[in-house]
Design an enzyme around this catalytic site. Structure first.
Site, PDB file in Angstrom:
ATOM      1  CB  ILE A   1       6.787  -0.692  -4.964  1.00 44.11           C
ATOM      2  CG1 ILE A   1       5.942  -0.379  -6.226  1.00 44.11           C
ATOM      3  CG2 ILE A   1       5.237  -1.016  -4.142  1.00 44.11           C
ATOM      4  CD1 ILE A   1       5.482  -1.644  -7.509  1.00 44.11           C
ATOM      5  CD  GLU A   2      10.487   3.483   1.612  1.00 43.91           C
ATOM      6  OE1 GLU A   2      11.106   2.837   2.873  1.00 43.91           O
ATOM      7  OE2 GLU A   2      11.043   3.526   1.020  1.00 43.91           O
ATOM      8  CB  ILE A   3       6.022   0.432   3.063  1.00 42.90           C
ATOM      9  CG1 ILE A   3       7.541   0.231   3.761  1.00 42.90           C
ATOM     10  CG2 ILE A   3       4.947  -0.498   4.930  1.00 42.90           C
ATOM     11  CD1 ILE A   3       7.692   0.893   4.670  1.00 42.90           C
TER      12      ILE A   3
END
Length: 268
Positions: free
Chosen positions: A158-160
């Site tokens: 899960i990015e940014i």
């Protein structure tokens, strides 16, 4: 400490945060293992020897990432995943669609996917921008993460996304959440070695933490190497290298025998 297994990862969910580092070479892999990093990951590229990474960190859970766009179908990606596993990978990172993830999971290959901001798909987000700052966007990230769980993935990067979104998704999923800039509640915290070591030549993202300044050290070593090569060249030109101590010596009687043989053979 024994290498973690997938079963161990699930058992540790909610018990303690885990660490993952993207490594560029076997030396970094070995350093991560010595430091006790839980998981390492590197990309599957034509010029990268996966077996060397495995040999450098034999007791660390090792992910190999399939390059986005390198495989035109889930079946092709499956072949790539099998090859990576044969070369020493314990698990696979697959950044493509959920069908790819499902295909690998169906064959019992431990696989993780990617939601939130995805660099390869940045044009859909308007460039390098955070995702999930509105209710609708946040819910879409959750749905995408849930789809990975339903497809059989062991985890999802899960990015940014906002930390509250990362926390809620982590609480609601049974699989691991691998957070990159998505808050402290994620199960795994993931950074690139280039950011940790301070060798990033580009933009250092806000979520990254720089622990060392290896870029300056590499620059110093490069300049020092130039000076060493200059000194070597000067020594050769002024006949200060090689000196007798750098050469192999021969016993006098053996040398005379050699010279006599040359004379007898008529050599000049």
């Amino acid at each position: 400490m024994p290498k973690l297994t997938v079963k161990d990862l699930f058992a540790l969910k909610g018990k303690r945060p885990l660490t993952q580092v993207y490594v560029r070479d076997p030396q970094e892999a070995a350093a991560c293992e010595s430091a006790g990093i839980d998981m390492i990951i590197t990309a599957q590229t034509d010029d990268r020897d996966i077996t060397a990474f495995r040999a450098a960190a034999p007791e660390t859970l090792f992910f190999v990432g399939l390059l986005y766009g390198a495989y035109a179908s889930p079946t092709e990606a499956l072949r790539g995943a099998y090859r990576a596993m044969e070369e020493g990978a314990d698990a696979i990172y697959c950044p493509q669609s959920i069908e790819y993830v499902r295909t690998l999971a169906t064959e019992a290959i431990p696989v993780t996917g990617h939601v939130g901001f995805i660099p390869y798909k940045r044009t859909w987000f308007g460039g390098f921008k955070a995702v999930g700052k509105t209710g609708d966007e946040a819910y879409k990230v959750y749905q995408d993460a849930l789809a990975h769980q339903e497809a059989g993935a062991i985890g999802v990067e899960i990015e940014i996304v906002p930390s509250a979104v990362g926390a809620e998704i982590t609480k609601r999923l049974d699989i691991l959440t691998i957070g990159m800039g998505s808050g402290a509640a994620c199960d795994v915290h993931y950074l690139f070695s280039t950011d940790i070591l301070g060798t990033n030549e580009g933009h250092v993202p806000r979520h990254a933490k720089v622990y060392r300044d290896h870029k300056s050290e590499y620059k110093r070593l490069h300049e020092d190497a130039i000076e060493a090569f200059k000194e070597y060249k000067a020594d050769v030109e002024t006949k200060n290298y090689p000196l007798p101590e750098h050469s192999l010596k021969m016993k006098d009687d053996e040398l005379r025998q050699f010279l006599d043989k040359l004379d007898d053979s008529g050599s000049a």
